[in-house]
Design a protein around this motif. Structure first.
Motif, PDB file in Angstrom:
ATOM      1  N   PHE A   1       0.837  -1.868  -0.295  1.00  0.00           N
ATOM      2  CA  PHE A   1       0.258   0.223   0.240  1.00  0.00           C
ATOM      3  C   PHE A   1       0.786   1.260   0.040  1.00  0.00           C
ATOM      4  N   SER A   2       0.620   1.874  -0.264  1.00  0.00           N
ATOM      5  CA  SER A   2       1.323   3.870  -0.653  1.00  0.00           C
ATOM      6  C   SER A   2       0.222   4.803  -0.262  1.00  0.00           C
ATOM      7  N   GLN A   3       0.051   5.398   0.645  1.00  0.00           N
ATOM      8  CA  GLN A   3      -0.544   6.790   0.817  1.00  0.00           C
ATOM      9  C   GLN A   3       0.276   8.077   1.266  1.00  0.00           C
ATOM     10  N   ASN A   4       0.476   8.809   1.193  1.00  0.00           N
ATOM     11  CA  ASN A   4       1.020  10.426   1.114  1.00  0.00           C
ATOM     12  C   ASN A   4       2.219   9.982   1.345  1.00  0.00           C
ATOM     13  N   GLY A   5       3.168   9.087   0.758  1.00  0.00           N
ATOM     14  CA  GLY A   5       4.202   8.800   0.759  1.00  0.00           C
ATOM     15  C   GLY A   5       4.679   7.679   2.265  1.00  0.00           C
ATOM     16  N   ALA A   6       3.743   7.210   2.537  1.00  0.00           N
ATOM     17  CA  ALA A   6       4.422   6.113   2.999  1.00  0.00           C
ATOM     18  C   ALA A   6       3.889   4.355   2.834  1.00  0.00           C
ATOM     19  N   SER A   7       3.758   3.832   3.224  1.00  0.00           N
ATOM     20  CA  SER A   7       3.427   2.350   2.752  1.00  0.00           C
ATOM     21  C   SER A   7       3.765   1.547   4.064  1.00  0.00           C
ATOM     22  N   ALA A   8       3.073   0.465   3.456  1.00  0.00           N
ATOM     23  CA  ALA A   8       3.029  -1.028   4.327  1.00  0.00           C
ATOM     24  C   ALA A   8       2.702  -2.145   3.271  1.00  0.00           C
ATOM     25  N   SER A   9       3.065  -3.125   3.716  1.00  0.00           N
ATOM     26  CA  SER A   9       3.099  -4.554   3.265  1.00  0.00           C
ATOM     27  C   SER A   9       2.202  -5.721   3.737  1.00  0.00           C
ATOM     28  N   LEU A  10       1.200  -6.190   3.224  1.00  0.00           N
ATOM     29  CA  LEU A  10       0.517  -7.347   3.480  1.00  0.00           C
ATOM     30  C   LEU A  10       1.232  -9.099   3.203  1.00  0.00           C
ATOM     31  N   ARG A  11       2.073  -9.870   3.904  1.00  0.00           N
ATOM     32  CA  ARG A  11       2.456 -10.955   3.094  1.00  0.00           C
ATOM     33  C   ARG A  11       1.484 -12.042   3.853  1.00  0.00           C
ATOM     34  N   THR A  12       1.242 -12.660   2.419  1.00  0.00           N
ATOM     35  CA  THR A  12       0.652 -13.758   2.708  1.00  0.00           C
ATOM     36  C   THR A  12       1.218 -15.542   2.168  1.00  0.00           C
ATOM     37  N   ALA A  13       1.443 -16.162   2.864  1.00  0.00           N
ATOM     38  CA  ALA A  13       1.832 -17.708   2.654  1.00  0.00           C
ATOM     39  C   ALA A  13       0.939 -18.195   2.513  1.00  0.00           C
ATOM     40  N   GLU A  14       0.765 -19.553   1.549  1.00  0.00           N
ATOM     41  CA  GLU A  14      -0.849 -20.773   1.431  1.00  0.00           C
ATOM     42  C   GLU A  14      -0.545 -21.565   0.678  1.00  0.00           C
ATOM     43  N   GLY A  15      -0.648 -22.819   1.605  1.00  0.00           N
ATOM     44  CA  GLY A  15      -0.091 -24.455   1.232  1.00  0.00           C
ATOM     45  C   GLY A  15      -1.327 -25.372   1.771  1.00  0.00           C
ATOM     46  N   GLY A  16      -1.094 -25.903   0.423  1.00  0.00           N
ATOM     47  CA  GLY A  16      -2.746 -27.393   1.184  1.00  0.00           C
ATOM     48  C   GLY A  16      -2.358 -28.732   0.174  1.00  0.00           C
ATOM     49  N   VAL A  17      -2.898 -29.584  -0.124  1.00  0.00           N
ATOM     50  CA  VAL A  17      -3.429 -30.474  -0.702  1.00  0.00           C
ATOM     51  C   VAL A  17      -5.309 -31.142  -1.119  1.00  0.00           C
ATOM     52  N   LYS A  18      -4.713 -31.051  -2.834  1.00  0.00           N
ATOM     53  CA  LYS A  18      -6.604 -32.084  -2.402  1.00  0.00           C
ATOM     54  C   LYS A  18      -5.960 -32.901  -3.379  1.00  0.00           C
ATOM     55  N   TYR A  19      -7.030 -34.043  -2.683  1.00  0.00           N
ATOM     56  CA  TYR A  19      -6.828 -35.314  -2.972  1.00  0.00           C
ATOM     57  C   TYR A  19      -7.929 -35.636  -3.219  1.00  0.00           C
ATOM     58  N   SER A  20      -7.915 -36.828  -4.530  1.00  0.00           N
ATOM     59  CA  SER A  20      -8.901 -37.624  -5.196  1.00  0.00           C
ATOM     60  C   SER A  20      -8.872 -38.847  -4.689  1.00  0.00           C
ATOM     61  N   LEU A  21     -10.127 -39.278  -3.961  1.00  0.00           N
ATOM     62  CA  LEU A  21     -10.146 -40.532  -3.552  1.00  0.00           C
ATOM     63  C   LEU A  21     -10.795 -41.001  -4.068  1.00  0.00           C
ATOM     64  N   THR A  22     -11.678 -41.298  -5.204  1.00  0.00           N
ATOM     65  CA  THR A  22     -12.688 -41.372  -6.945  1.00  0.00           C
ATOM     66  C   THR A  22     -12.359 -40.629  -7.578  1.00  0.00           C
ATOM     67  N   TYR A  23     -13.067 -41.270  -8.880  1.00  0.00           N
ATOM     68  CA  TYR A  23     -13.151 -39.744  -9.363  1.00  0.00           C
ATOM     69  C   TYR A  23     -13.906 -38.601  -9.687  1.00  0.00           C
ATOM     70  N   ALA A  24     -15.428 -38.854  -8.368  1.00  0.00           N
ATOM     71  CA  ALA A  24     -16.159 -38.545  -7.867  1.00  0.00           C
ATOM     72  C   ALA A  24     -15.639 -37.388  -6.841  1.00  0.00           C
ATOM     73  N   LEU A  25     -15.330 -37.904  -5.738  1.00  0.00           N
ATOM     74  CA  LEU A  25     -14.684 -37.756  -4.969  1.00  0.00           C
ATOM     75  C   LEU A  25     -13.515 -37.149  -4.147  1.00  0.00           C
TER      76      LEU A  25
END
Length: 377
Positions: free
Chosen positions: A281-305
């Protein structure tokens, strides 16, 4: 499967008349010689949701577009000479439970563009379009893979939840050894001021076998923050108490710069994904930072689930947030599925938890559970 793009495979094509796009703009392309096609597609999605703390109250509601936003659209392709094609897309967003238009009431608020594409030279489009944070990185985000709109990050400031730009010119190269590159410029439209309200974006993707990766950058001048995140940024309160977590009034920053990288690997039935985004973010010469880290898994038990789970951590100055997401999805057919998911957000002391698109909690924690059904056409 990447749910953000599932519906592309479910489009129902119908033959239409030739598109009357003037090939004289690109004389080297030549004249049209064959009729094209117009395709109609859409998504209808509805869910029952329970929010533990919405302004201090436990809320039950019927919420449309939890798994994916409701939409209908048209897209077209017309073959031209020398391997070129004329294309356009018009895509409308709506809320299923009351039939209203989304995106501030715009007729085609999700997408509206026209352009030219070639396997040899790439794709050039003009209109209201996504930047590369959406097209290159959303496939690695929990909000897409769970699926739950509430799982996107704080206020969707990193633009993974499908943000658009008006008056945009966008170019994407053809595939080059598994890589694709892109650039975008959005004209601000203010007379006498070329920079105000403008935006510039760049992106790259890589795909080879089971490995996918993406990177994106965008800089927006005079950025308007619409959704709350439950805290103050550079002296500006971003606590959304209105419907869908909207700020009242919206807040404007001099500039917002967003960048990110994402990676995914298909390991048998498991899709492993990781993501990092940086919002400045930048506003009137000042700045701030928002950092986000994310991780995960999607697992297919069957074709449908399938099952999905992820963890995300965000930090802004002394404030920080932990977000846990879990979900289950069952396909009744190739076009219809039912899902159940939960998102838990816990903020640091003194910060009001606020999941994306929900009003702020009265405490530093908030949980939403959804049970829904989605149909693609």
């Amino acid at each position: 499967m990447n749910t953000s793009y599932r519906w592309d495979g479910c489009l129902r094509a119908t033959t239409a008349k030739s598109l009357l796009i003037g090939a004289t703009l690109f004389g080297a392309i030549g004249g049209a010689y064959a009729q094209g096609t117009v395709q109609l597609y859409g998504i209808v999605d509805d869910a029952l949701t329970s929010v533990t703390n919405e302004g201090g109250s436990h809320i039950w509601s019927q919420t449309s577009g939890v798994g994916q936003s409701d939409r209908w659209g048209m897209r077209a392709v017309e073959p031209l000479d020398n391997g070129w094609q004329a294309i356009f897309r018009l895509e409308n967003g709506f809320t299923l439970n009351d039939g209203r238009l989304s995106q501030g009431g715009l007729e085609f608020g999700r997408q509206a563009f026209v352009g030219l594409t070639s396997d040899r030279f790439g794709t050039l489009t003009f209109g209201r379009q996504y930047d590369f944070m959406t097209t290159n990185l959303t496939q690695f985000a929990a909000g897409t893979l769970t699926p739950s709109v509430f799982a996107f990050h704080l206020g969707d400031l990193d633009r993974l939840g499908a943000e658009r730009l008006d008056n945009a010119v966008r170019y994407v190269t053809p595939g080059i050894g598994g890589f694709q590159f892109g650039a975008l410029y959005s004209f601000g439209g203010q007379p006498g001021n070329f920079v105000a309200d403008s935006a510039v974006a760049f992106g790259a993707t890589y795909a080879q076998g089971p490995l996918k990766a993406g990177a994106a950058y965008i800089g927006l001048h005079n950025f308007t923050a619409a959704f709350g995140i439950g805290t103050t940024v550079l002296g500006t309160p971003l606590v959304g108490t209105g419907a869908q977590g909207l700020l009242s009034p919206f807040q404007v920053f001099d500039k917002l710069t967003v960048s990110g990288v994402g990676v995914g690997y298909q390991w048998g039935p498991a899709f492993l994904h990781g993501l990092f985004t940086l919002v400045d973010f930048s506003q009137n010469g000042a700045s701030a930072s928002l950092r986000t880290a994310e991780g995960g898994v999607k697992y297919s038990l069957t074709y449908a689930l399938s099952l999905a789970g992820s963890y995300g951590y965000s930090k802004l100055g002394q404030a920080h947030w932990n977000q846990i997401v879990g979900g289950i999805d069952y396909s009744l057919s190739k076009r219809t599925d039912i899902y159940c998911n939960a998102v838990l957000l816990r903020a640091s002391s003194g910060v009001q938890a606020q999941l994306f698109s929900l009003p702020a909690s009265s405490s530093n924690s908030q949980t939403v559970v959804s049970i829904g059904m989605r149909h693609l056409f």
